[in-house]
Motif scaffolding. Structure first.
Motif, mmCIF file in Angstrom:
data_model
loop_
_atom_site.group_PDB
_atom_site.id
_atom_site.type_symbol
_atom_site.label_atom_id
_atom_site.label_comp_id
_atom_site.label_asym_id
_atom_site.label_seq_id
_atom_site.Cartn_x
_atom_site.Cartn_y
_atom_site.Cartn_z
ATOM 1 N N ALA A 202 20.498 -40.253 76.635
ATOM 2 C CA ALA A 202 19.242 -39.872 76.399
ATOM 3 C C ALA A 202 18.634 -38.824 77.660
ATOM 4 C CB ALA A 202 17.956 -40.708 75.734
ATOM 5 N N LYS A 203 17.778 -38.071 77.619
ATOM 6 C CA LYS A 203 17.189 -37.361 78.848
ATOM 7 C C LYS A 203 15.717 -37.670 79.396
ATOM 8 C CE LYS A 203 19.724 -33.100 77.179
ATOM 9 N NZ LYS A 203 19.351 -31.595 76.634
ATOM 10 N N GLN A 204 15.280 -38.709 78.539
ATOM 11 C CA GLN A 204 14.218 -39.343 78.806
ATOM 12 C C GLN A 204 14.166 -40.573 78.321
ATOM 13 O OE1 GLN A 204 10.468 -37.757 76.734
ATOM 14 N NE2 GLN A 204 11.911 -36.969 75.415
ATOM 15 N N PRO A 205 13.130 -41.649 78.955
ATOM 16 C CA PRO A 205 13.339 -43.047 78.265
ATOM 17 C C PRO A 205 13.250 -43.114 76.645
ATOM 18 C CG PRO A 205 11.830 -42.907 80.310
ATOM 19 C CD PRO A 205 12.235 -41.616 79.944
ATOM 20 N N GLN A 206 13.959 -43.940 75.995
ATOM 21 C CA GLN A 206 14.143 -44.133 74.850
ATOM 22 C C GLN A 206 14.618 -45.529 74.377
ATOM 23 O OE1 GLN A 206 13.168 -42.206 72.419
ATOM 24 N NE2 GLN A 206 13.573 -40.213 73.011
ATOM 25 N N PRO A 207 13.913 -45.982 73.410
ATOM 26 C CA PRO A 207 14.412 -47.747 72.899
ATOM 27 C C PRO A 207 15.853 -47.421 72.760
ATOM 28 C CG PRO A 207 12.489 -46.885 71.710
ATOM 29 C CD PRO A 207 12.678 -45.746 72.402
ATOM 30 N N ASN A 208 16.386 -46.552 72.298
ATOM 31 C CA ASN A 208 17.852 -46.502 72.260
ATOM 32 C C ASN A 208 18.261 -45.071 72.118
ATOM 33 O OD1 ASN A 208 20.312 -45.966 70.798
ATOM 34 N ND2 ASN A 208 19.893 -46.937 68.800
ATOM 35 N N PRO A 209 19.142 -44.702 73.051
ATOM 36 C CA PRO A 209 19.588 -43.590 73.958
ATOM 37 C C PRO A 209 19.843 -42.626 72.684
ATOM 38 C CG PRO A 209 21.276 -45.131 74.323
ATOM 39 C CD PRO A 209 20.010 -45.950 73.782
ATOM 40 N N LEU A 210 20.292 -43.026 71.480
ATOM 41 C CA LEU A 210 20.646 -42.203 70.385
ATOM 42 C C LEU A 210 19.288 -41.559 69.887
ATOM 43 C CD1 LEU A 210 22.791 -41.483 68.110
ATOM 44 C CD2 LEU A 210 21.731 -43.447 66.923
ATOM 45 N N LEU A 211 18.130 -42.026 70.070
ATOM 46 C CA LEU A 211 16.924 -41.452 69.581
ATOM 47 C C LEU A 211 16.597 -40.204 70.248
ATOM 48 C CD1 LEU A 211 14.629 -44.642 69.213
ATOM 49 C CD2 LEU A 211 15.386 -43.289 67.404
ATOM 50 N N ASP A 212 15.847 -39.249 69.282
ATOM 51 C CA ASP A 212 15.316 -38.074 69.982
ATOM 52 C C ASP A 212 14.075 -37.954 68.905
ATOM 53 O OD1 ASP A 212 14.704 -35.275 70.995
ATOM 54 O OD2 ASP A 212 16.297 -36.341 72.464
ATOM 55 N N ASN A 213 13.514 -36.539 69.264
ATOM 56 C CA ASN A 213 12.453 -36.213 68.357
ATOM 57 C C ASN A 213 12.919 -35.747 66.792
ATOM 58 O OD1 ASN A 213 9.822 -35.235 67.513
ATOM 59 N ND2 ASN A 213 10.166 -33.227 68.333
ATOM 60 N N ILE A 214 13.367 -36.794 66.195
ATOM 61 C CA ILE A 214 14.049 -36.164 64.705
ATOM 62 C C ILE A 214 12.883 -35.810 63.892
ATOM 63 C CG2 ILE A 214 15.127 -37.319 62.971
ATOM 64 C CD1 ILE A 214 16.344 -39.624 64.683
ATOM 65 N N GLU A 215 13.469 -34.711 63.141
ATOM 66 C CA GLU A 215 12.350 -33.966 62.387
ATOM 67 C C GLU A 215 12.791 -33.378 61.266
ATOM 68 O OE1 GLU A 215 8.963 -30.206 63.477
ATOM 69 O OE2 GLU A 215 9.523 -32.055 64.776
ATOM 70 N N GLY A 216 13.936 -33.230 60.966
ATOM 71 C CA GLY A 216 14.534 -32.682 59.754
ATOM 72 C C GLY A 216 15.551 -33.639 59.009
ATOM 73 N N MET A 217 15.746 -33.490 57.650
ATOM 74 C CA MET A 217 16.344 -34.171 56.938
ATOM 75 C C MET A 217 16.901 -33.407 55.777
ATOM 76 S SD MET A 217 15.486 -37.977 55.628
ATOM 77 C CE MET A 217 13.807 -37.623 54.889
ATOM 78 N N THR A 218 18.130 -33.506 55.181
ATOM 79 C CA THR A 218 18.639 -32.995 53.608
ATOM 80 C C THR A 218 19.554 -33.945 53.442
ATOM 81 O OG1 THR A 218 19.368 -31.274 52.742
ATOM 82 C CG2 THR A 218 20.274 -31.573 54.693
ATOM 83 N N ILE A 219 19.899 -34.218 52.055
ATOM 84 C CA ILE A 219 20.963 -34.878 51.431
ATOM 85 C C ILE A 219 21.807 -33.899 51.222
ATOM 86 C CG2 ILE A 219 21.665 -36.363 49.328
ATOM 87 C CD1 ILE A 219 18.451 -37.065 49.108
ATOM 88 N N THR A 220 23.250 -34.141 51.787
ATOM 89 C CA THR A 220 24.448 -33.543 51.808
ATOM 90 C C THR A 220 25.341 -33.691 50.583
ATOM 91 O OG1 THR A 220 25.470 -34.435 53.246
ATOM 92 C CG2 THR A 220 23.999 -32.669 54.109
ATOM 93 N N GLY A 221 25.122 -34.812 50.107
ATOM 94 C CA GLY A 221 26.182 -35.389 48.987
ATOM 95 C C GLY A 221 26.198 -36.613 48.597
ATOM 96 N N ARG A 222 27.072 -37.139 48.121
ATOM 97 C CA ARG A 222 27.060 -38.923 47.729
ATOM 98 C C ARG A 222 28.740 -39.223 48.041
ATOM 99 N NH1 ARG A 222 23.474 -39.983 42.188
ATOM 100 N NH2 ARG A 222 23.554 -42.047 43.240
ATOM 101 N N ASP A 223 28.696 -40.432 48.438
ATOM 102 C CA ASP A 223 30.011 -41.228 48.692
ATOM 103 C C ASP A 223 29.893 -42.484 48.385
ATOM 104 O OD1 ASP A 223 32.718 -41.179 49.543
ATOM 105 O OD2 ASP A 223 31.982 -42.239 51.427
ATOM 106 N N ARG A 224 30.800 -42.839 47.231
ATOM 107 C CA ARG A 224 30.734 -44.340 46.760
ATOM 108 C C ARG A 224 29.429 -45.133 46.727
ATOM 109 N NH1 ARG A 224 35.271 -46.134 51.257
ATOM 110 N NH2 ARG A 224 34.002 -44.662 52.540
ATOM 111 N N GLY A 225 28.755 -44.232 45.962
ATOM 112 C CA GLY A 225 27.310 -44.875 45.672
ATOM 113 C C GLY A 225 26.124 -44.698 46.814
ATOM 114 N N ARG A 226 26.564 -44.143 47.896
ATOM 115 C CA ARG A 226 25.499 -44.009 49.002
ATOM 116 C C ARG A 226 25.332 -42.546 49.081
ATOM 117 N NH1 ARG A 226 25.275 -47.880 53.994
ATOM 118 N NH2 ARG A 226 25.431 -49.952 52.838
ATOM 119 N N LEU A 227 23.988 -42.063 49.562
ATOM 120 C CA LEU A 227 23.855 -40.751 49.809
ATOM 121 C C LEU A 227 24.126 -40.283 51.225
ATOM 122 C CD1 LEU A 227 20.009 -40.778 48.408
ATOM 123 C CD2 LEU A 227 22.260 -40.208 47.406
#
Length: 349
Positions: free
Chosen positions: A299-324
């Motif tokens: 992360a380039k700034q403090p984060q509770p988890n370095p994976l985090l950022d300003n998440i804003e967009g989302m789409t469902i791209t398919g299904r696999d073994r019962g999960r989206l």
């Protein structure tokens, strides 16, 4: 949305059918050093796991246009990804590599730039796009021509025309299964409503692929958070992102499953104050993204988890073994302390 600092402490049933509008799944496998892959799924919660992430597009350009500021994602009819930037650019990305293949510049009827936030690729390939400025929803052709504009309730317009706060309006947009009902989520409450209640507005498709105003519902947000995105599931429920930011701490991003089918139509209620008899949209926490494994992200700034950022967009791209298969993207605001990052999740609903 160009996210402001927000303190993290601070039915009429929908007529949803049960067949998801057909679209080719985007099974991206970024082949860059910035991409992290795993042969196993990494649990964020009992309902959500993360396969990998990709920073491949961070601080890049395409045909002279900055690639970033992403506010929404959608699967296009040809199987590619449509990625909307909040500064009036709509990119086409290769579904597997994420590399840009085209870009279209958008504008309003007067040629002015949009604060473009929500995106739906309709069944004929046209694009329904929100702008937070008024707010508005317009239909665009693939080459960026305005084809239509949807009505918006006066109360949801930005003050003084209405009761909404600037930059806190239509962030999320999704089309329910069957394609007859469009849903837009306000990011935060309008004046006169309880600050923890945001309105979800619907439209119903009419002849000629126009939309008329439909029911409206109340959704209760967590303290200090807002709604940057919604996405319809195959059974007519909604995946809802809630997000906030605290300076010196970082982002909070939570993924909820919401069910509006027994919620009260609030379109005729002037002020939502938690009054008796109003059934809000039910929601259930699927995962707090801070609980996902970091997978080596930085992360380039403090984060509770370095994976985090300003998440804003989302789409469902398919299904696999019962999960989206759910793809998220962060909005880097074209800034040095934020990252354009794609997240590949599997979600059991």
């Amino acid at each position: 949305m160009r996210l402001r600092t927000v303190l993290a402490t601070a039915t009429a049933a929908l007529a949803a059918t049960t067949a998801l509008t057909a679209a080719a799944p985007a099974t991206a496998t970024p082949a860059t050093p910035a991409a992290v892959d795993s042969a196993t799924h990494h649990a964020c919660s009992p309902s959500v796991s993360i396969d990998r992430f990709s920073d491949a597009l961070d601080k890049t350009t395409y045909e002279g246009t900055f690639v970033g500021n992403f506010s929404a994602l959608a699967v296009d009819r040809d199987g590619s990804l449509a990625a909307l930037a909040d500064r009036s650019s709509l990119f086409g990305l290769h579904a597997r590599t994420l590399q840009p293949e085209r870009v279209v510049q958008l504008a309003d009827e007067k040629g002015a730039a949009l604060d473009s936030e929500g995106l739906v690729v309709d069944r004929d390939g046209t694009r329904l796009i929100t702008s937070e400025t008024e707010p508005s929803i317009r239909r665009y052709s693939r080459d960026g021509r305005i084809l239509d504009r949807l009505p918006v309730p006066s109360s949801l317009l930005v003050a003084p025309a209405g009761r909404a706060t600037s930059n806190q309006t239509f962030e999320g947009l999704t089309l329910l299964p069957g394609g007859r009902t469009l849903v837009a989520s306000m990011e935060n409450a309008i004046s006169g409503d309880s600050t923890d209640l945001v309105r979800f507005q619907t439209w119903t498709r009419t002849k000629g692929d126009h939309f008329r105003l439909g029911a409206q519902y109340a959704y209760r947000i967590d303290a200090g958070l807002g709604v940057p995105e919604v996405q319809a599931t195959p059974d007519g429920r909604l995946l809802v992102l809630e997000r906030g930011f605290t300076a010196g701490v970082g982002n909070t991003v939570r993924l909820y499953l919401a069910d509006p089918r027994r919620a009260t139509d609030t379109s005729g209620i002037e002020n939502l104050t938690g009054q008796a008899g109003v059934r809000v949209i039910k929601k259930r926490l699927l995962a707090d993204i801070a609980d996902c494994p970091s997978l080596g992200a930085t992360a380039k700034q403090p984060q509770p988890n370095p994976l985090l950022d300003n998440i804003e967009g989302m789409t469902i791209t398919g299904r696999d073994r019962g999960r989206l298969k759910v793809l998220l993207v962060s909005d880097d605001n074209q800034g040095a302390t934020q990252t354009t990052r794609f997240y590949y999740l599997r979600v059991r609903v």
